[in-house]
Design an enzyme around this catalytic site. Structure first.
Site, PDB file in Angstrom:
ATOM      1  N   GLY A  19       0.681  -1.326   0.222  1.00  0.00           N
ATOM      2  CA  GLY A  19       0.070  -0.221  -0.046  1.00  0.00           C
ATOM      3  C   GLY A  19       0.725   1.396  -0.053  1.00  0.00           C
TER       4      GLY A  19
ATOM      5  N   ASP B  43       2.544   2.521   2.367  1.00  0.00           N
ATOM      6  CA  ASP B  43       3.998   2.255   2.776  1.00  0.00           C
ATOM      7  C   ASP B  43       5.010   1.729   2.025  1.00  0.00           C
ATOM      8  OD1 ASP B  43       5.885   2.133   4.899  1.00  0.00           O
ATOM      9  OD2 ASP B  43       4.958   0.128   5.770  1.00  0.00           O
TER      10      ASP B  43
HETATM   11  P1  ADP Z   1      -3.225   0.376   6.063  1.00  0.00           P
HETATM   12  O1  ADP Z   1      -2.571  -0.811   6.433  1.00  0.00           O
HETATM   13  O2  ADP Z   1      -3.092   1.590   7.201  1.00  0.00           O
HETATM   14  O3  ADP Z   1      -4.625   0.294   5.719  1.00  0.00           O
HETATM   15  P2  ADP Z   1      -2.828   1.039   3.191  1.00  0.00           P
HETATM   16  O4  ADP Z   1      -1.396   1.466   2.461  1.00  0.00           O
HETATM   17  O5  ADP Z   1      -3.094  -0.529   2.871  1.00  0.00           O
HETATM   18  O6  ADP Z   1      -2.643   1.109   4.860  1.00  0.00           O
HETATM   19  O7  ADP Z   1      -4.192   1.759   2.871  1.00  0.00           O
HETATM   20  C1  ADP Z   1      -4.232   2.975   3.597  1.00  0.00           C
HETATM   21  C2  ADP Z   1      -4.792   4.064   2.672  1.00  0.00           C
HETATM   22  O8  ADP Z   1      -3.681   4.563   1.411  1.00  0.00           O
HETATM   23  C3  ADP Z   1      -5.981   3.313   1.555  1.00  0.00           C
HETATM   24  O9  ADP Z   1      -6.889   4.167   1.402  1.00  0.00           O
HETATM   25  C4  ADP Z   1      -5.015   3.437   0.342  1.00  0.00           C
HETATM   26  O10 ADP Z   1      -5.856   3.515  -0.788  1.00  0.00           O
HETATM   27  C5  ADP Z   1      -4.170   4.467   0.279  1.00  0.00           C
HETATM   28  N1  ADP Z   1      -3.124   4.694  -0.528  1.00  0.00           N
HETATM   29  C6  ADP Z   1      -2.433   3.549  -1.242  1.00  0.00           C
HETATM   30  N2  ADP Z   1      -1.215   4.160  -1.929  1.00  0.00           N
HETATM   31  C7  ADP Z   1      -1.314   5.347  -1.726  1.00  0.00           C
HETATM   32  C8  ADP Z   1      -0.570   6.533  -2.365  1.00  0.00           C
HETATM   33  N3  ADP Z   1       0.497   6.158  -2.980  1.00  0.00           N
HETATM   34  N4  ADP Z   1      -1.073   7.873  -1.937  1.00  0.00           N
HETATM   35  C9  ADP Z   1      -1.998   8.206  -1.021  1.00  0.00           C
HETATM   36  N5  ADP Z   1      -2.865   7.070  -0.478  1.00  0.00           N
HETATM   37  C10 ADP Z   1      -2.404   5.935  -0.974  1.00  0.00           C
END
Ligand code: ADP
Length: 188
Positions: free
Chosen positions: A44, A46
């Site tokens: 995601g 991260d």
């Molecule tokens: P968590 O484990 O906290 O749920 P995730 O990364 O899976 O973290 O998702 C958190 C949010 O970040 C989701 O709404 C996802 O769509 C969003 N997301 C993923 N990639 C990006 C990005 N490059 N920029 C902004 N938001 C993002």
């Protein structure tokens, strides 16, 4: 006589923005990472942040020895346009009875407190916990907007808080939350 201001506008009103986009591209002082407790990278947002920042970010993260749910730690941004990355660990949604709401609120509070401590003026948040951690989106965006509003009502150093939405569904949820909680449409 000129109509005097009958209602004092919220100090948060002009300092919150909601946009659809990729947080790694934001030209802000700090971006927030929805990390996991190891702080050693993941999928995601991260994964996207680590890819864009380069391997030095992981090196610095290794020295932090993890982060508890609801807490936040800061590193440099390396190859990112942002100078800083604030890593926070959102709760995994487990049905709502495991203190998830409060833990998510703490992520926002602790991230904003760190930002204040480091003199950060502009900060971008992803929707913490709403991806792999499966927190219901409407509930998460309401918590995010409430916490940011409360913080901005006391803080004067933060100039802009941007909610970066990775989908139009998320964008609509944030816009609705801002309308309901702050009383205005902060979409740009
Ligand atoms: P968590 O484990 O906290 O749920 P995730 O990364 O899976 O973290 O998702 C958190 C949010 O970040 C989701 O709404 C996802 O769509 C969003 N997301 C993923 N990639 C990006 C990005 N490059 N920029 C902004 N938001 C993002």
């Amino acid at each position: 006589m000129e109509n005097s201001q009958s209602q004092t506008p919220s100090p948060a009103l002009n300092r919150i923005a909601v946009i659809e986009g990729d947080i790694t591209r934001q030209r802000v002082d700090a971006i927030v990472n929805a990390a996991n407790s190891s702080l050693l990278g993941g999928g995601g947002v991260d994964g996207a942040i680590h890819r864009a920042a380069g391997p030095q970010l992981l090196e610095e993260c290794r020295q932090l020895k993890g982060c508890r749910t609801g807490e936040a730690k800061i590193t440099q941004g390396y190859k990112l346009p942002a100078k800083w990355v604030i890593h926070t660990v959102g709760p995994v949604w487990q049905g709502g009875f495991r203190n998830e709401d409060e833990l998510l609120a703490q992520c926002y509070r602790n991230s904003l407190a760190l930002a204040e401590l480091h003199g950060i003026q502009t900060i971008a948040f992803p929707a913490i916990s709403t991806g792999a951690f499966m927190f219901p989106i409407q509930r998460a965006t309401a918590i995010a907007v409430t916490e940011v509003k409360q913080f901005l009502e006391k803080n004067t150093s933060l100039e802009k808080v941007i909610f970066v939405c990775f989908s139009s569904e998320l964008l609509n949820c944030y816009l609705q939350a801002v309308r309901e909680i702050i009383g205005a449409n902060s979409g740009e």
